[in-house]
Design an enzyme around this catalytic site. Structure first.
Site, PDB file in Angstrom:
ATOM      1  N   CYS A   1       0.890  -1.278  -0.099  1.00 19.71           N
ATOM      2  CA  CYS A   1      -0.019  -0.156  -0.171  1.00 19.71           C
ATOM      3  C   CYS A   1       0.842   1.409  -0.038  1.00 19.71           C
ATOM      4  O   CYS A   1       1.619   1.542   0.998  1.00 19.71           O
ATOM      5  CB  CYS A   1      -0.958   0.045   1.384  1.00 19.71           C
ATOM      6  SG  CYS A   1      -1.929   1.382   1.184  1.00 19.71           S
TER       7      CYS A   1
ATOM      8  N   GLU B   1      -3.231   0.707  -6.444  1.00 20.28           N
ATOM      9  CA  GLU B   1      -2.418  -0.093  -6.781  1.00 20.28           C
ATOM     10  C   GLU B   1      -2.498  -0.126  -8.330  1.00 20.28           C
ATOM     11  O   GLU B   1      -3.228   0.081  -9.016  1.00 20.28           O
ATOM     12  CB  GLU B   1      -2.864  -1.625  -6.227  1.00 20.28           C
ATOM     13  CG  GLU B   1      -1.770  -2.606  -6.179  1.00 20.28           C
ATOM     14  CD  GLU B   1      -0.552  -1.983  -5.505  1.00 20.28           C
ATOM     15  OE1 GLU B   1       0.481  -1.513  -6.151  1.00 20.28           O
ATOM     16  OE2 GLU B   1      -0.585  -2.221  -4.198  1.00 20.28           O
TER      17      GLU B   1
END
Length: 224
Positions: free
Chosen positions: A2, A110
């Site tokens: 992340c 992402e």
């Protein structure tokens, strides 16, 4: 992993959703942010040491260990921590034992790495559109030269679920609300919450191509 996330809620909304006291944050309004990056100061939720209540506090995204030496650069890769073996790792074991926190978010980003650069970018959120919390660890470092304290945090990662494995090999640990109390507890226990460090249910999440990704770059996550 992340490396970027999004928060639509301001400090009052976060306090309401996560049942946390706002505290003295008059200098930080924590306005909604569509592109939260490491090294920035963001809200986290932890238990107050004295009262045992949840409190909303500012912290630097990028963990700084208590033994950090002044004058050295802050660790560049501590914005994430692998959950596997977290209870034994020298960098993390003390924070995992007593300094766990919630990191409020509404989505995270992402990149689907299918080429050397210009990879398609996805935004991942809950299907119900509600805020959620990453599992985090926080630390406190005191600068011996100035006497000032720096609060910092990291976001834990785990194996991907069925949705995320089409995009990346890791995903952040997302906690269910009914596990917040156990995760935040500062009490010593023979059963630390290692079992909570697992992939969130894929059917409760959705991944969408972001607007700033050109259409010609679009690749379905399950096409590889």
């Amino acid at each position: 992993m992340c490396g970027r996330y999004k928060r639509r809620s301001d400090k009052q909304k976060i306090a309401e959703v996560f049942h946390a006291a706002v505290g003295d944050l008059s200098d930080l309004n924590f306005a909604p942010d569509d592109d939260i990056r490491p090294t920035t100061t963001q809200p986290i939720i932890r238990l107050n040491r004295d009262s045992g209540d949840r409190e909303l506090v500012p912290a630097r995204w990028g963990f700084v260990p208590s033994w950090h030496k002044p004058g050295e650069k802050f660790p560049p890769t501590t914005f994430n921590a692998r959950s596997e073996g977290i209870e034994k790792a020298g960098m993390w074991r003390n924070a995992f034992a007593r300094h766990r926190c919630l990191v409020p978010a509404d989505s995270f980003y992402e990149w689907h790495k299918i080429r050397a650069k210009n990879n398609p970018k996805y935004e991942i959120a809950m299907t119900n559109g509600e805020p959620f919390a990453f599992a985090g660890l926080w630390g406190a470092w005191k600068n011996p030269e100035t006497g000032q304290w720096l609060q910092s945090y990291t976001i834990l990662t785990t194996d991907p679920n069925e949705l995320m494995e089409r995009i990346h090999t890791r995903m952040p640990v997302i906690l269910h609300a009914n596990n917040y109390d156990r995760w935040l507890s500062r009490e010593a226990t023979d059963q630390p919450p290692i079992d909570l460090l697992r992939p969130f249910e894929a059917d409760a999440m959705v991944a969408q191509l972001t607007r700033n990704t050109p259409e010609e770059m679009f690749v379905e996550p399950n096409s590889r």
